[in-house]
Design an enzyme around this catalytic site. Structure first.
Site, PDB file in Angstrom:
ATOM      1  N   ASP A  82       0.852  -1.190   0.000  1.00 20.83           N
ATOM      2  CA  ASP A  82       0.000   0.000   0.000  1.00 20.83           C
ATOM      3  C   ASP A  82       0.897   1.252   0.000  1.00 20.83           C
ATOM      4  O   ASP A  82       1.947   1.265   0.662  1.00 20.83           O
ATOM      5  CB  ASP A  82      -0.843  -0.064   1.291  1.00 20.83           C
ATOM      6  CG  ASP A  82      -1.912   1.003   1.384  1.00 20.83           C
ATOM      7  OD1 ASP A  82      -2.394   1.471   0.342  1.00 20.83           O
ATOM      8  OD2 ASP A  82      -2.287   1.348   2.537  1.00 20.83           O
ATOM      9  N   ASP A 104       1.979   5.295  -5.162  1.00 19.36           N
ATOM     10  CA  ASP A 104       1.332   6.552  -4.774  1.00 19.36           C
ATOM     11  C   ASP A 104       2.158   7.712  -5.308  1.00 19.36           C
ATOM     12  O   ASP A 104       3.106   8.175  -4.671  1.00 19.36           O
ATOM     13  CB  ASP A 104       1.204   6.606  -3.251  1.00 19.36           C
ATOM     14  CG  ASP A 104       0.616   7.922  -2.772  1.00 19.36           C
ATOM     15  OD1 ASP A 104       0.354   8.811  -3.606  1.00 19.36           O
ATOM     16  OD2 ASP A 104       0.432   8.066  -1.551  1.00 19.36           O
TER      17      ASP A 104
HETATM   18  P1  13P Z   1      -7.335   4.599   7.509  1.00 15.63           P
HETATM   19  O1  13P Z   1      -6.111   4.419   8.334  1.00 15.63           O
HETATM   20  O2  13P Z   1      -7.984   5.911   7.683  1.00 15.63           O
HETATM   21  O3  13P Z   1      -8.300   3.453   7.693  1.00 15.63           O
HETATM   22  O4  13P Z   1      -6.881   4.566   5.983  1.00 15.63           O
HETATM   23  C1  13P Z   1      -6.470   3.376   5.421  1.00 15.63           C
HETATM   24  C2  13P Z   1      -5.919   3.554   4.081  1.00 15.63           C
HETATM   25  O5  13P Z   1      -6.431   4.282   3.261  1.00 15.63           O
HETATM   26  C3  13P Z   1      -4.732   2.769   3.750  1.00 15.63           C
HETATM   27  O6  13P Z   1      -4.190   3.127   2.536  1.00 15.63           O
END
Ligand code: 13P
Length: 281
Positions: A82, A104
């Protein structure tokens, strides 16, 4: 069930009656809680870890655990890096066997974001992995504590980005932010509808923690296919560990390890219910 590409899971969502939750984990206990929830719900699973969290959970250690957990899961499961920022970590995730990487590039001007995302697309293709990109700017930052302002995604940018990069999933900014909200977010469902009407790439909502059940439904009924949840799971693990200690101060390490599994499981299953994921595997 085999480890699957993230695109396989997202492309199986054919209508707007539900969305796929993508849940961030940081260690074996959290991965165990995630697969328990998916199996109980008979739902597909996307597990992820953000590059910004790797100082706590080095990718060469936690990555193989996540891939092994996905392979052990009886439901289709994908593993994604991520908020990938560096070529080094994106390459390492692919080498370890992650079936998706997010690049990103939202802090770059659009042209540069597109050019860099295309490079990640080409790299991921050599591993048969999916790619998620991001345009506009989602508030806060997953993992590295840096704050950024929200810049709502423009429709024409979304069309261009999706066409030129060929990403499998597209994170758009519609007013959410990572982490717990300091004030109630103003969701731009109008913009989501405009983007969803013209972009066929599965759209991703970041910053899921703290949204209401109505907010979530409003998002997936209007075109969001993937919803990211991170902070709520970390908070749930912390609460479960504190409650374990309060109930039994002489708790040992293994009691806390179980609490970490349970805390993750409870939060994920709660969100899988809200996202109407039951029996969608
Ligand atoms: P939160 O931590 O607000 O749940 O966001 C998660 C997210 O978007 C991970 O990329």
């Amino acid at each position: 069930m085999p480890l699957v590409k993230m695109s396989e899971i997202l492309n199986s969502v054919k209508d707007t009656s539900y969305a796929i939750g993508a849940f961030n984990v940081s260690n074996m206990e959290m991965a165990m809680g995630a697969i328990k929830a998916a199996e109980e719900m008979h739902a597909p699973l996307i597990m992820q870890i953000a590059e910004g969290r790797l100082r706590y959970s080095p990718l060469d250690l936690v990555g193989p655990v996540m891939v092994a957990a996905a392979k052990r899961c009886k439901m289709p499961a994908a593993v994604q890096l991520d908020h990938g920022k560096t070529k080094e970590m994106i390459t390492l995730a692919l080498e370890i066997g992650f079936t998706s990487v997010m690049f990103d590039g939202s802090s770059y001007p659009l042209d540069e974001n597109i050019a860099l995302t295309k490079q990640v697309r080409a790299l991921a293709d050599t591993y048969g992995a999916s790619v998620e990109g991001e345009i506009g700017s989602i508030g806060g930052a997953e993992g590295d504590g840096a704050d950024s302002d929200i810049a709502i995604t423009r429709v024409e940018d979304a069309i261009r980005f999706a066409n030129e990069t060929g990403v499998d999933a597209l994170a758009i900014a519609i007013g959410t932010a990572h982490g717990n909200y300091k004030k109630k977010p103003q969701l731009r469902i109008d913009r989501l509808k405009e983007v969803a009407a013209v972009v066929k790439t599965p759209l991703v909502l970041h910053g899921g923690t703290g949204l209401t059940e109505d907010d979530f439904r409003n998002c997936f009924h209007n075109g969001i296919k993937k919803i990211n949840i991170a902070t709520a799971s970390y908070d749930s693990v912390a609460s479960e560990i504190k409650a374990t200690y309060q109930a039994k101060p002489e708790s040992n390490y293994f009691d806390f390890s179980d609490a970490a599994v349970t805390g993750t499981y409870k939060n994920i299953i709660k969100h899988m219910h809200i996202f109407e994921m039951q029996d969608k595997a």
